[in-house]
Write a protein that holds these residues in place. Sequence first.
Motif, PDB file in Angstrom:
ATOM      1  N   UNK A  16      -2.055  15.262  -0.792  1.00  0.00           N
ATOM      2  CA  UNK A  16      -0.718  15.825  -0.679  1.00  0.00           C
ATOM      3  C   UNK A  16       0.055  14.967   0.313  1.00  0.00           C
ATOM      4  N   UNK A  17       1.369  15.132   0.321  1.00  0.00           N
ATOM      5  CA  UNK A  17       2.160  14.374   1.276  1.00  0.00           C
ATOM      6  C   UNK A  17       3.354  15.170   1.740  1.00  0.00           C
ATOM      7  N   UNK A  18       3.891  14.744   2.891  1.00  0.00           N
ATOM      8  CA  UNK A  18       5.037  15.395   3.487  1.00  0.00           C
ATOM      9  C   UNK A  18       5.970  14.296   3.974  1.00  0.00           C
ATOM     10  N   UNK A  19       7.256  14.477   3.761  1.00  0.00           N
ATOM     11  CA  UNK A  19       8.247  13.494   4.165  1.00  0.00           C
ATOM     12  C   UNK A  19       9.134  14.093   5.251  1.00  0.00           C
ATOM     13  N   UNK A  20       9.413  13.311   6.293  1.00  0.00           N
ATOM     14  CA  UNK A  20      10.287  13.777   7.369  1.00  0.00           C
ATOM     15  C   UNK A  20      11.712  13.307   7.113  1.00  0.00           C
ATOM     16  N   UNK A  21      12.641  13.730   7.968  1.00  0.00           N
ATOM     17  CA  UNK A  21      14.046  13.349   7.817  1.00  0.00           C
ATOM     18  C   UNK A  21      14.240  11.839   7.926  1.00  0.00           C
ATOM     19  N   UNK A  26       3.718  11.378   5.561  1.00  0.00           N
ATOM     20  CA  UNK A  26       2.393  11.758   6.030  1.00  0.00           C
ATOM     21  C   UNK A  26       1.546  12.083   4.808  1.00  0.00           C
ATOM     22  N   UNK A  27       0.407  11.412   4.670  1.00  0.00           N
ATOM     23  CA  UNK A  27      -0.470  11.629   3.515  1.00  0.00           C
ATOM     24  C   UNK A  27      -1.707  12.391   3.971  1.00  0.00           C
ATOM     25  N   UNK A  28      -2.022  13.442   3.230  1.00  0.00           N
ATOM     26  CA  UNK A  28      -3.150  14.307   3.562  1.00  0.00           C
ATOM     27  C   UNK A  28      -4.183  14.272   2.449  1.00  0.00           C
ATOM     28  N   UNK A  30      -7.347  16.745   1.375  1.00  0.00           N
ATOM     29  CA  UNK A  30      -7.914  18.088   1.580  1.00  0.00           C
ATOM     30  C   UNK A  30      -7.403  18.713   2.877  1.00  0.00           C
ATOM     31  N   UNK A  31      -6.113  18.538   3.140  1.00  0.00           N
ATOM     32  CA  UNK A  31      -5.480  19.147   4.298  1.00  0.00           C
ATOM     33  C   UNK A  31      -5.582  18.365   5.594  1.00  0.00           C
ATOM     34  N   UNK A  32      -6.258  17.235   5.586  1.00  0.00           N
ATOM     35  CA  UNK A  32      -6.414  16.424   6.799  1.00  0.00           C
ATOM     36  C   UNK A  32      -5.523  15.197   6.707  1.00  0.00           C
ATOM     37  N   UNK A  33      -4.798  14.923   7.795  1.00  0.00           N
ATOM     38  CA  UNK A  33      -3.929  13.754   7.846  1.00  0.00           C
ATOM     39  C   UNK A  33      -4.784  12.500   7.848  1.00  0.00           C
ATOM     40  N   UNK A  34      -4.520  11.587   6.906  1.00  0.00           N
ATOM     41  CA  UNK A  34      -5.321  10.366   6.839  1.00  0.00           C
ATOM     42  C   UNK A  34      -4.489   9.096   6.907  1.00  0.00           C
ATOM     43  N   UNK A  62      -0.881   8.244  -4.282  1.00  0.00           N
ATOM     44  CA  UNK A  62      -1.391   8.633  -2.963  1.00  0.00           C
ATOM     45  C   UNK A  62      -2.747   7.993  -2.692  1.00  0.00           C
ATOM     46  N   UNK A  63      -3.609   7.978  -3.690  1.00  0.00           N
ATOM     47  CA  UNK A  63      -4.927   7.358  -3.527  1.00  0.00           C
ATOM     48  C   UNK A  63      -4.799   5.867  -3.232  1.00  0.00           C
ATOM     49  N   UNK A  64      -3.900   5.204  -3.935  1.00  0.00           N
ATOM     50  CA  UNK A  64      -3.701   3.775  -3.707  1.00  0.00           C
ATOM     51  C   UNK A  64      -3.094   3.511  -2.335  1.00  0.00           C
ATOM     52  N   UNK A  65      -2.191   4.386  -1.892  1.00  0.00           N
ATOM     53  CA  UNK A  65      -1.555   4.204  -0.591  1.00  0.00           C
ATOM     54  C   UNK A  65      -2.548   4.357   0.557  1.00  0.00           C
ATOM     55  N   UNK A  66      -3.554   5.198   0.364  1.00  0.00           N
ATOM     56  CA  UNK A  66      -4.529   5.413   1.436  1.00  0.00           C
ATOM     57  C   UNK A  66      -5.536   4.287   1.516  1.00  0.00           C
TER      58      UNK A  66
END
Length: 78
Positions: A16-21, A26-28, A30-34, A62-66
């Motif tokens: 999963x991911x979250x974007x700030x302003x 931030x890429x997660x 299983x709920x952990x920031x990686x 997401x997998x490729x980005x990590x």
Amino acid sequence: MGNTDKRNKLNEEVFSYQTTKDKTVFIYWTGKLIKVLKGKAAAKFLANADSAETEEDIQLLLAKATGNFKRGNEKRSL
């Protein structure tokens, strides 16, 4: 996706991911920031994510980005 996900792990939507302003991503896993993407890497990821057709495509991005962060010896917490 073709042969990219032979074990069907991306269907489980483990990323999963979250974007700030300020467009930091931030890429997660299983709920952990990686991974944290900033600048050009974040802009490129967001552009690709916006043009993705399915959730599986986003999971692949997401997998490729990590990168290769998993080595197979990780344990899941209970």
